[in-house]
Design an enzyme around this catalytic site. Structure first.
Site, PDB file in Angstrom:
ATOM      1  N   ARG A 277      48.411  37.931  93.049  1.00  0.00           N
ATOM      2  CA  ARG A 277      47.260  37.063  92.727  1.00  0.00           C
ATOM      3  C   ARG A 277      46.003  37.810  93.154  1.00  0.00           C
ATOM      4  O   ARG A 277      45.935  38.346  94.271  1.00  0.00           O
ATOM      5  CB  ARG A 277      47.354  35.728  93.459  1.00  0.00           C
TER       6      ARG A 277
ATOM      7  N   LYS B  19      40.204  48.494 104.345  1.00  0.00           N
ATOM      8  CA  LYS B  19      39.710  49.870 104.565  1.00  0.00           C
ATOM      9  C   LYS B  19      39.268  50.516 103.259  1.00  0.00           C
ATOM     10  O   LYS B  19      38.927  51.685 103.229  1.00  0.00           O
ATOM     11  CB  LYS B  19      40.812  50.733 105.186  1.00  0.00           C
TER      12      LYS B  19
ATOM     13  N   HIS C 184      47.921  32.502  84.306  1.00  0.00           N
ATOM     14  CA  HIS C 184      48.796  32.092  85.411  1.00  0.00           C
ATOM     15  C   HIS C 184      50.136  31.663  84.806  1.00  0.00           C
ATOM     16  O   HIS C 184      50.495  30.496  84.786  1.00  0.00           O
ATOM     17  CB  HIS C 184      48.115  30.926  86.150  1.00  0.00           C
TER      18      HIS C 184
ATOM     19  N   ARG D 210      50.796  26.477  97.031  1.00  0.00           N
ATOM     20  CA  ARG D 210      51.986  26.201  96.236  1.00  0.00           C
ATOM     21  C   ARG D 210      52.616  27.459  95.636  1.00  0.00           C
ATOM     22  O   ARG D 210      53.817  27.667  95.722  1.00  0.00           O
ATOM     23  CB  ARG D 210      51.652  25.286  95.049  1.00  0.00           C
ATOM     24  N   THR D 211      51.806  28.293  95.010  1.00  0.00           N
ATOM     25  CA  THR D 211      52.376  29.432  94.280  1.00  0.00           C
ATOM     26  C   THR D 211      53.076  30.365  95.260  1.00  0.00           C
ATOM     27  O   THR D 211      54.229  30.755  95.056  1.00  0.00           O
ATOM     28  CB  THR D 211      51.266  30.167  93.499  1.00  0.00           C
TER      29      THR D 211
END
Ligand code: NCD
Length: 353
Positions: free
Chosen positions: A145, A124, A173, A95-96
Site C-alpha cells: 500500500r 533514509k 484496491h 482492515r487490509t
C-alpha cells in the site's frame, strides 16, 4: 517453489490476461514514467494491480474458493505452512493489513512486516524499487500500500514474487473489490444487480476497482456524488468501453435512485487526498445516510462501506438488516485466504490448479 512458466516465474497462474496488464500500465495517468514496452511484457501475470485484470472467471474462481474456505477453514489450516507474506504499508491501514496477516496465518504461514515508514530505511531515502527488491528475497508474496497512484505497477516491475496492490493512492484496491463482490454475492447476488455507489468517487480507490469489476456482471451502476467528487473522466470512459457490461449513470442526489437499489455502497470523503483542506471542509458532512433516509429504500437494500467510516452512515443503521459493512470487513479474511492460496498454490502441494 517450483519453476513452472516460460517467464522464469513461479507459482500457479489464474490471472491470465497479460495484454490487459499492459493496457493498465499504459493508462496509469502519466504518474509512472519511463516504462518501456519490454518491461510491460516482462510483467508477471499473477501480480494483482487493478481489477481490470480480473475476468468474470477469475473473480468466480476466487469467490468460490473463499466460500469453500469460509465453510471449512480447518481444511486449509496447514496448507501454506512455510509461506511468508511480506507487508509493505506506506499508508495507514487497519482492515487490509490485519486481514492479510490473519489470512496468511490461518493458512499456516506467517508475515514479515516492513513496519512503519518512520522505522524503516525508507526514512533514509531508500527508493520503493530497492525496498521491494530486498523484501522479495524474504517473502513468497508481497502486499503493497502506497500513497502514490501507479506505485504498485512500478514496484511490480522489479519483483518476481506475486505483488498484490493493497491501495495505490487514489488509484486501485483490487483485493478490497474481491471481498466487496463476495459480500454482494452473499447478500444480493451478482446477477441483475442495481447498485448505488456514493461519496468520494474521485479519490476513492475502492470505487474505481469495484466499478471496473462490476462490468463483468452487467450491473446497473449509479454513481452519486457532488460534482467536484465525480468519478475521474478516464474511469467513466473505460467503463463505457467495457461495452454491454457497463450501465453507468451519474447523479448528485441519492433520492433520484434510492428506491431502485439492491445495494448502496457508501464511501468516506478521502480527506488525505484533497490538495486543499478548505475544499474538503466544504464537502465534509454531505452525503450522509440515517434511518430517515432509508424510508424510501427497499426492505431488501444492502448497505456496504469499505470502512473506516467517519459520519457517512449513522450508527442507528448498524443494527438494521440493511447493514452489511462489518460482515464485509470480516469477509476480507476468507477472500484473502483464497487469493493467497491460489497465488501460492503449488506450495501447499494440494491444489488442482
Ligand atoms: C479503504 C482504503 O484504504 O482505500 N479502506 C480499506 O481498505 N478498507 C477506504 C478508505 O480509506 O476510505
Amino acid at each position: 517453489m517450483d519453476s513452472t512458466d516460460t517467464n522464469g516465474g513461479t507459482g500457479t497462474r489464474f490471472l491470465s490476461l497479460p495484454s490487459r496488464v499492459t493496457r493498465v500500465v499504459a493508462s496509469s495517468n502519466g504518474e509512472i514514467q519511463g516504462l518501456g514496452k519490454s518491461q510491460h511484457e516482462r510483467m508477471r501475470h499473477d501480480h494483482l494491480i487493478t481489477s481490470k485484470q480480473l475476468s468474470r472467471a477469475d473473480i468466480e474462481t476466487v469467490l468460490d474458493r473463499a466460500a469453500e474456505i469460509d465453510a471449512d477453514p480447518e481444511a486449509v489450516a496447514d496448507r501454506h505452512a512455510n509461506a511468508l507474506l511480506g507487508l509493505l504499508f506506506f499508508e495507514p491501514s487497519t482492515r487490509t493489513k490485519m486481514s492479510f496477516e490473519t489470512a496468511m496465518k490461518r493458512l499456516g504461514g506467517d508475515v514479515v512486516d516492513m513496519g512503519s515508514v518512520e522505522s524503516s530505511s525508507v526514512k533514509k531515502g531508500e527508493t520503493l524499487a530497492d525496498t521491494v527488491r530486498v523484501i522479495e528475497g524474504y517473502a513468497d508474496a508481497l502486499v503493497l500500500r502506497h500513497p502514490k497512484q501507479g506505485s504498485a505497477t512500478m514496484a511490480s516491475e522489479f519483483v518476481d514474487v506475486p505483488l498484490l496492490n493493497a491501495g495505490d493512492g487514489a488509484g486501485h484496491h483490487p483485493t478490497q473489490t474481491l471481498l466487496d463482490l463476495y459480500t454482494i454475492r452473499e447478500n444480493a447476488g451478482l446477477d441483475d444487480l442495481t447498485i448505488g455507489i456514493m461519496g468520494d468517487l474521485k479519490y476513492g480507490r475502492t470505487v474505481h476497482s469495484l466499478s471496473y469489476a462490476l462490468t463483468n456482471f452487467g450491473a446497473r451502476q449509479h454513481f452519486i456524488s457532488p460534482e467536484s467528487l465525480q468519478l475521474p473522466r478516464e474511469v467513466v470512459y473505460d467503463l463505457h468501453q467495457a461495452g454491454e457490461g457497463a450501465q453507468v449513470r451519474e447523479h448528485d442526489s441519492l433520492e433520484d435512485v434510492l428506491s431502485s437499489l439492491d445495494v448502496l455502497y457508501v464511501t468516506r470523503i478521502q480527506r488525505e487526498r484533497f490538495p486543499d483542506e478548505n475544499e474538503y471542509q466544504k464537502i465534509a458532512g454531505e452525503y450522509q445516510i440515517d434511518l430517515e433516509t432509508l424510508e424510501a429504500a427497499s426492505d431488501e437494500l444492502t448497505i456496504m462501506h469499505p470502512l473506516p467510516r467517519v459520519d457517512e452512515i449513522a450508527p442507528e443503521i448498524d443494527e438494521t438488516e440493511h447493514a452489511a459493512y462489518f460482515e464485509q470487513a470480516h469477509n476480507g479474511v476468507p477472500v484473502r485466504m483464497a487469493l493467497l492460496d491460489l497465488l501460492l498454490g503449488e506450495q501447499g502441494g494440494e491444489t488442482d490448479e
